[in-house]
Scaffold this motif. Structure first.
Motif, mmCIF file in Angstrom:
data_model
loop_
_atom_site.group_PDB
_atom_site.id
_atom_site.type_symbol
_atom_site.label_atom_id
_atom_site.label_comp_id
_atom_site.label_asym_id
_atom_site.label_seq_id
_atom_site.Cartn_x
_atom_site.Cartn_y
_atom_site.Cartn_z
ATOM 1 N N LEU A 57 0.813 -1.215 0.000
ATOM 2 C CA LEU A 57 0.000 0.000 0.000
ATOM 3 C C LEU A 57 0.848 1.267 0.000
ATOM 4 C CD1 LEU A 57 -2.748 -0.844 2.684
ATOM 5 C CD2 LEU A 57 -2.562 -1.628 0.326
ATOM 6 N N GLY A 58 0.543 2.165 -0.935
ATOM 7 C CA GLY A 58 1.166 3.481 -0.954
ATOM 8 C C GLY A 58 0.151 4.555 -0.593
ATOM 9 N N THR A 59 -0.761 4.804 -1.516
ATOM 10 C CA THR A 59 -1.761 5.861 -1.362
ATOM 11 C C THR A 59 -2.541 5.761 -0.052
ATOM 12 O OG1 THR A 59 -1.961 5.732 -3.765
ATOM 13 C CG2 THR A 59 -3.631 7.012 -2.608
ATOM 14 N N ALA A 60 -2.930 4.571 0.328
ATOM 15 C CA ALA A 60 -3.761 4.413 1.535
ATOM 16 C C ALA A 60 -3.006 4.836 2.794
ATOM 17 C CB ALA A 60 -4.240 2.964 1.665
ATOM 18 N N ILE A 61 -1.688 4.782 2.752
ATOM 19 C CA ILE A 61 -0.886 5.192 3.905
ATOM 20 C C ILE A 61 -0.464 6.656 3.794
ATOM 21 C CG2 ILE A 61 1.341 4.865 5.097
ATOM 22 C CD1 ILE A 61 1.197 1.902 4.283
#
Ligand SMILES: *Cc1c(COP(=O)(O)O)cnc(C)c1O
Length: 215
Positions: A206-210
């Protein structure tokens, strides 16, 4: 608490036992990544060797580093020094180079085989029908440990549409697992990780969600 910390804590709380979070750090600063680490992230995923080296020099080995990008042959030597796992091996050629570079530094590298589950031309990953032969070809490499599978799936708007690709990759995972000691199934990104977990993923990236949207 900052957004990155609160996102991280919320996601970690929501994950069931046995599912591990990889924070996809491409384009994020070492400072942002450290905020996620302080909130509980234990694995960083990076796509580019140079960028990873810069962050590794600031963050170091207190977290695990997974390579999740497309690995170029001329970067392998540097990659094997900092990464704890390479998630994107998709050919015997690249596996041989990883093996050789690891033997030079006396390291056994856990690798995942990337599966091109939608069989898209010009995308990385081994086609499903070629997977078993690739696994066999890699058995001779003493400095590589085949530890599981990874897939991206195609770019889709509706998360539910990822399900068949994740399901097919889980079926491949189960088949390989009969004869090999593999553990990790890396699938699911910010928009699709809930579906991926339902379909058996135990490593999510996960990138965006973090960190929020990439600029
Ligand atoms: C960027 C990236 C991710 C994370 O993507 P998000 O949509 O930001 O969660 C996961 N896996 C790979 C291979 C990536 O390059």
């Amino acid at each position: 608490m900052g957004n990155i910390s609160s996102n991280t804590v919320r996601i970690l709380n929501e994950l069931s036992d046995g599912v591990e979070l990889v924070a996809a750090g491409k384009g994020r600063s070492a400072e942002d990544i450290l905020e996620a680490v302080e909130a509980g992230v234990k694995i960083i995923g990076e796509n580019y060797v140079q960028e990873a080296e810069e962050k590794f020099s600031l963050i170091g080995p207190k977290v695990k580093w997974h390579f999740i990008g497309h690995l170029q042959k001329n970067k392998v030597k540097r990659a094997v020094r900092i990464f704890d796992m390479i998630e994107t091996v998709d050919s015997v050629e690249i596996a041989a180079i990883v093996n050789k570079s690891c033997s030079e530094i006396k390291k056994v590298m856990p690798v995942l085989i990337e599966v091109n589950s939608a069989k898209e031309e010009n995308k990385s990953g081994v086609f499903p029908e070629d997977l078993e032969n690739l696994v066999k070809d890699m058995l001779g490499f003493k400095n590589i440990k085949v530890s599981g599978l990874m897939t991206m799936g195609p770019a889709l708007k509706n998360p539910e549409d990822y399900r068949p690709y994740f399901r097919d990759t889980k079926a491949l995972f189960d088949k390989i697992k009969i004869n090999h000691d593999i553990k990790y199934l890396s699938m699911g990104m910010s928009d699709s990780y809930c579906i991926a977990i339902q379909e058996g993923a135990n490593l999510i990236r996960l990138g965006t969600a973090i960190f929020g949207a990439r600029r």
